[in-house]
Design a protein around this motif. Structure first.
Motif, PDB file in Angstrom:
ATOM      1  N   GLY A   5       0.841  -1.207   0.000  1.00  0.00           N
ATOM      2  CA  GLY A   5       0.000   0.000   0.000  1.00  0.00           C
ATOM      3  C   GLY A   5       0.864   1.240   0.000  1.00  0.00           C
ATOM      4  N   ARG A   6       1.889   1.198   0.830  1.00  0.00           N
ATOM      5  CA  ARG A   6       2.756   2.366   0.931  1.00  0.00           C
ATOM      6  C   ARG A   6       3.476   2.617  -0.416  1.00  0.00           C
ATOM      7  N   ALA A   7       3.914   1.514  -1.008  1.00  0.00           N
ATOM      8  CA  ALA A   7       4.619   1.634  -2.283  1.00  0.00           C
ATOM      9  C   ALA A   7       3.691   2.221  -3.354  1.00  0.00           C
ATOM     10  N   ASN A   8       2.440   1.728  -3.355  1.00  0.00           N
ATOM     11  CA  ASN A   8       1.466   2.239  -4.319  1.00  0.00           C
ATOM     12  C   ASN A   8       1.232   3.734  -4.130  1.00  0.00           C
ATOM     13  N   PHE A   9       1.119   4.088  -2.849  1.00  0.00           N
ATOM     14  CA  PHE A   9       0.871   5.486  -2.550  1.00  0.00           C
ATOM     15  C   PHE A   9       2.018   6.358  -3.057  1.00  0.00           C
ATOM     16  N   GLN A  10       3.217   5.824  -2.797  1.00  0.00           N
ATOM     17  CA  GLN A  10       4.381   6.597  -3.206  1.00  0.00           C
ATOM     18  C   GLN A  10       4.409   6.772  -4.726  1.00  0.00           C
ATOM     19  N   PHE A  11       4.060   5.671  -5.398  1.00  0.00           N
ATOM     20  CA  PHE A  11       4.028   5.717  -6.854  1.00  0.00           C
ATOM     21  C   PHE A  11       3.026   6.769  -7.326  1.00  0.00           C
ATOM     22  N   TYR A  12       1.850   6.724  -6.706  1.00  0.00           N
ATOM     23  CA  TYR A  12       0.779   7.648  -7.050  1.00  0.00           C
ATOM     24  C   TYR A  12       1.219   9.098  -6.813  1.00  0.00           C
ATOM     25  N   ALA A  13       1.846   9.320  -5.639  1.00  0.00           N
ATOM     26  CA  ALA A  13       2.294  10.665  -5.284  1.00  0.00           C
ATOM     27  C   ALA A  13       3.337  11.172  -6.292  1.00  0.00           C
ATOM     28  N   GLU A  14       4.219  10.255  -6.699  1.00  0.00           N
ATOM     29  CA  GLU A  14       5.240  10.654  -7.668  1.00  0.00           C
ATOM     30  C   GLU A  14       4.615  11.037  -9.002  1.00  0.00           C
ATOM     31  N   GLU A  15       3.596  10.244  -9.382  1.00  0.00           N
ATOM     32  CA  GLU A  15       2.902  10.520 -10.646  1.00  0.00           C
ATOM     33  C   GLU A  15       2.247  11.899 -10.608  1.00  0.00           C
ATOM     34  N   LEU A  16       1.574  12.158  -9.467  1.00  0.00           N
ATOM     35  CA  LEU A  16       0.891  13.440  -9.295  1.00  0.00           C
ATOM     36  C   LEU A  16       1.878  14.580  -9.404  1.00  0.00           C
ATOM     37  N   ASN A  17       2.998  14.387  -8.722  1.00  0.00           N
ATOM     38  CA  ASN A  17       4.045  15.362  -8.699  1.00  0.00           C
ATOM     39  C   ASN A  17       4.575  15.658 -10.097  1.00  0.00           C
ATOM     40  N   ARG A  18       4.764  14.567 -10.847  1.00  0.00           N
ATOM     41  CA  ARG A  18       5.294  14.700 -12.187  1.00  0.00           C
ATOM     42  C   ARG A  18       4.314  15.495 -13.063  1.00  0.00           C
ATOM     43  N   ALA A  19       3.024  15.149 -12.944  1.00  0.00           N
ATOM     44  CA  ALA A  19       2.013  15.843 -13.738  1.00  0.00           C
ATOM     45  C   ALA A  19       1.971  17.326 -13.371  1.00  0.00           C
ATOM     46  N   ALA A  20       2.058  17.613 -12.071  1.00  0.00           N
ATOM     47  CA  ALA A  20       2.014  19.007 -11.622  1.00  0.00           C
ATOM     48  C   ALA A  20       3.221  19.781 -12.148  1.00  0.00           C
ATOM     49  N   LEU A  21       4.373  19.134 -12.101  1.00  0.00           N
ATOM     50  CA  LEU A  21       5.592  19.795 -12.588  1.00  0.00           C
ATOM     51  C   LEU A  21       5.511  20.072 -14.085  1.00  0.00           C
ATOM     52  N   GLU A  22       4.995  19.093 -14.818  1.00  0.00           N
ATOM     53  CA  GLU A  22       4.856  19.260 -16.261  1.00  0.00           C
ATOM     54  C   GLU A  22       3.952  20.443 -16.594  1.00  0.00           C
ATOM     55  N   ARG A  23       2.896  20.567 -15.800  1.00  0.00           N
ATOM     56  CA  ARG A  23       1.949  21.652 -15.995  1.00  0.00           C
ATOM     57  C   ARG A  23       2.596  23.011 -15.749  1.00  0.00           C
TER      58      ARG A  23
END
Ligand code: C2E
Ligand code: CA
Ligand code: CA
Ligand code: CA
Length: 279
Positions: A5-23
């Motif tokens: 669960g923690r790993a999934n969350f981290q993955f999700y958070a990284e994805e969100l972060n990446r999308a926000a940075l791209e924006r």
């Protein structure tokens, strides 16, 4: 399971972060592009269904990024809209399109209708009428040659407000087209209150018109509604001769699409105008 669960969350958070940075990166690039004049208007011709004469062009924005190359509006218009940059960008479009029309006239090319796209934000901005008037005055373009395309969803979001805005614009002498017709929810009672000149049937009803009887039925209804309200109909996204024939049978007045020409740079559009003047 907890670790997973923690790993999934981290993955999700990284994805969100990446999308926000791209924006953020895209927004920064967009601001810079405005400063550095990286935008161009391309033009797509529209033709009379009755005799094939060129009736107008639609201005469509392109972003020529020095590294990334040509970027399509689908990639940056939504962000420009969200960040409010669209107001400045839209004003650039308005002025550039009006100036281009004047330049063509000065070159002895025929005077044709110039259509530009307005975003929801622009429609809501209190200074829109003043800006349109200023662009007309600065270019000397007769108001009747300028057409403002407003999407069905933009006007139907707050129809009461839109009626007032459109009446104000119409008073300047410009014409108004409702864009992407059929893709949103339209209140027919409002449609009659809008001072419209053209109804543009969305490409989604055109692409499969020879096979899908539902599409043909929708186009038939839209044409009949438009004609009863005194509007002229432009079919968008016409790609084949069969579509052209069918749309003509169904009563569409004007055609636009790759079958005739894709959007082209200003110099190529001038060539189309020159050819149209000769025949
Ligand atoms: P739109 O106003 O519905 O413009 C029509 C789009 O369909 C254009 O895409 C055009 O290149 C494309 N198209 C034309 N004929 C055909 C065809 O036969 N087949 C196919 N598959 N496509 C065709 P484009 O230039 O990428 O623009 C996409 C959208 O971006 C426009 O949709 C409009 O909503 C927005 N846009 C473009 N320029 C501006 C602008 O200056 N201001 C604003 N606010 N929006 C703009
Ligand atoms: Ca349009
Ligand atoms: Ca459209
Ligand atoms: Ca569209």
């Amino acid at each position: 399971a907890k670790a997973l669960g923690r790993a999934n969350f981290q993955f999700y958070a990284e994805e969100l972060n990446r999308a926000a940075l791209e924006r953020i990166e895209l927004e920064r690039k967009l601001r810079k592009a405005l400063e550095q004049d990286q935008f161009e208007l391309w033009y797509q011709p529209q033709f009379s269904a009755a005799d094939g004469t060129l009736t107008g062009v639609e201005a469509l924005i392109r972003w020529r990024h020095p590294v990334d190359g040509l970027i399509s509006p689908a990639r940056f218009i939504p962000l420009a809209e969200e960040t409010g940059l669209i107001v400045e960008l839209g004003n650039w479009v308005l002025h550039t399109a009006c100036q281009q029309t004047r330049q063509w006239r000065e070159q002895g090319l025929p005077a044709i209708r110039m259509s530009i796209n307005l975003s929801t934000r622009q429609l809501r901005s209190a200074q829109l009428g003043d800006k349109v008037a200023a662009a007309l005055a600065a270019s000397g373009l007769p108001a009747r040659l300028l057409e403002l395309e407003i999407t069905e969803s933009a006007v139907m979001e707050r129809p009461q407000e839109a009626v007032g805005v459109l009446i104000g614009l119409k008073a300047l002498g410009v014409s108004i087209a409702i864009d992407d017709f059929g893709t949103g929810y339209s209140s027919l009672s409002y449609l009659k209150l809008f001072p419209l000149d053209h109804l543009k049937i969305d490409r989604s009803f055109v692409s499969d018109i020879e096979h899908d009887p539902n599409d043909a039925a929708i186009v038939t209804a839209a044409v009949s509604l438009a004609h009863n309200l005194g509007l002229s109909v432009i079919a968008e996204g016409v790609e084949t001769a069969v579509q052209l024939t069918r749309l003509r049978e169904l009563g569409c007045d004007e055609m636009q699409g790759y079958y005739f020409s894709p959007p082209v740079p200003a110099a190529d559009a001038a060539e189309l105008l020159r050819l149209s003047a000769r025949c």
